[in-house]
Scaffold this motif. Structure first.
Motif, mmCIF file in Angstrom:
data_model
loop_
_atom_site.group_PDB
_atom_site.id
_atom_site.type_symbol
_atom_site.label_atom_id
_atom_site.label_comp_id
_atom_site.label_asym_id
_atom_site.label_seq_id
_atom_site.Cartn_x
_atom_site.Cartn_y
_atom_site.Cartn_z
ATOM 1 N N THR A 42 4.466 7.105 -17.708
ATOM 2 C CA THR A 42 4.450 5.676 -17.370
ATOM 3 C C THR A 42 5.675 5.290 -16.551
ATOM 4 N N GLU A 43 6.739 6.098 -16.627
ATOM 5 C CA GLU A 43 7.948 5.816 -15.844
ATOM 6 C C GLU A 43 7.755 6.102 -14.350
ATOM 7 N N LEU A 44 6.660 6.766 -13.992
ATOM 8 C CA LEU A 44 6.390 7.106 -12.596
ATOM 9 C C LEU A 44 5.359 6.181 -11.953
ATOM 10 N N ILE A 45 4.896 5.191 -12.690
ATOM 11 C CA ILE A 45 3.855 4.290 -12.188
ATOM 12 C C ILE A 45 4.369 3.476 -11.001
ATOM 13 N N GLY A 46 3.557 3.459 -9.957
ATOM 14 C CA GLY A 46 3.872 2.672 -8.767
ATOM 15 C C GLY A 46 3.081 1.384 -8.701
ATOM 16 N N ASP A 47 1.958 1.307 -9.412
ATOM 17 C CA ASP A 47 1.126 0.111 -9.446
ATOM 18 C C ASP A 47 0.818 -0.223 -10.904
ATOM 19 N N GLU A 49 -0.781 -2.525 -12.310
ATOM 20 C CA GLU A 49 -2.148 -2.988 -12.609
ATOM 21 C C GLU A 49 -3.108 -1.833 -12.818
ATOM 22 N N THR A 50 -2.914 -0.740 -12.086
ATOM 23 C CA THR A 50 -3.842 0.384 -12.185
ATOM 24 C C THR A 50 -3.267 1.579 -12.934
ATOM 25 N N GLY A 51 -1.939 1.659 -13.062
ATOM 26 C CA GLY A 51 -1.306 2.803 -13.713
ATOM 27 C C GLY A 51 -1.192 4.019 -12.820
ATOM 28 N N VAL A 52 -1.371 3.839 -11.513
ATOM 29 C CA VAL A 52 -1.312 4.953 -10.563
ATOM 30 C C VAL A 52 0.147 5.371 -10.329
ATOM 31 N N ILE A 53 0.364 6.684 -10.274
ATOM 32 C CA ILE A 53 1.695 7.233 -10.013
ATOM 33 C C ILE A 53 2.136 6.876 -8.599
ATOM 34 N N HIS A 54 3.408 6.565 -8.435
ATOM 35 C CA HIS A 54 3.978 6.220 -7.135
ATOM 36 C C HIS A 54 3.893 7.416 -6.186
ATOM 37 N N GLY A 55 3.569 7.155 -4.929
ATOM 38 C CA GLY A 55 3.476 8.210 -3.925
ATOM 39 C C GLY A 55 4.770 8.969 -3.728
ATOM 40 N N ARG A 91 -6.101 10.212 -1.774
ATOM 41 C CA ARG A 91 -6.544 9.326 -2.852
ATOM 42 C C ARG A 91 -5.429 9.238 -3.879
ATOM 43 N N SER A 92 -5.544 8.289 -4.769
ATOM 44 C CA SER A 92 -4.578 8.159 -5.865
ATOM 45 C C SER A 92 -4.863 9.214 -6.918
ATOM 46 N N ALA A 93 -3.817 9.676 -7.554
ATOM 47 C CA ALA A 93 -4.005 10.552 -8.711
ATOM 48 C C ALA A 93 -4.551 9.692 -9.850
#
Length: 141
Positions: A42-47, A49-55, A91-93
């Motif tokens: 969760t510390e790598l989340i970039g968004d 709202e979606t929980g997607v990892i930051h690029g 695509r997002s992971a």
């Protein structure tokens, strides 16, 4: 690849502060190939709202994987650094998934190594990202 070279590469990656911070782990390495993975955090989340990892986290994983592939090449020098790295995000992971990067050093000159890397999350045939790069090859003087 020799056990000594494997130990050196593994030790190098294990001690990189950004690898520790991102949770990046060296899985396999040898003969110009490397595979690293980055567990979901969760510390790598970039968004949020979606929980997607930051690029940027995916980028760091791919760059480190490429460097490890160069370090493990049979004609490797004593050190390497990124000259150029082009990453195409497809695509997002998937949130919750571990991202795995597989790098291949496919050509090496006296001073430059060329690498391809793909990042996947095990949830699709479509990679998360693909990269090509050029890395320095530092030789003993």
């Amino acid at each position: 690849m020799s056990d000594d070279r494997t130990k050196i590469a593994r030790n190098f990656i294990d001690n990189l502060p950004h690898c520790r911070a991102l949770g990046i782990v060296l899985d396999t390495i040898g003969e110009g190939e490397a595979e690293l993975f980055m567990p979901y955090s969760t510390e790598l989340i970039g968004d949020p709202e979606t929980g997607v990892i930051h690029g940027g986290a995916v980028s760091a994983l791919m760059d480190t994987c490429a460097g490890a592939a160069v370090m493990s090449h049979p004609n490797a020098g004593i050190a390497t650094a990124t000259l150029d790295l082009r990453i195409d995000y497809m695509r997002s992971a998937r949130p919750g998934a571990t991202v795995t990067a597989h790098g291949i050093c496919f050509h090496m000159t006296r001073s430059v190594a060329f690498v391809r890397v793909s990042a996947t999350d095990g949830t699709s045939d479509v990679p998360v990202a693909a990269a090509t790069g050029a890395f320095t090859v530092e030789r003993k003087r």
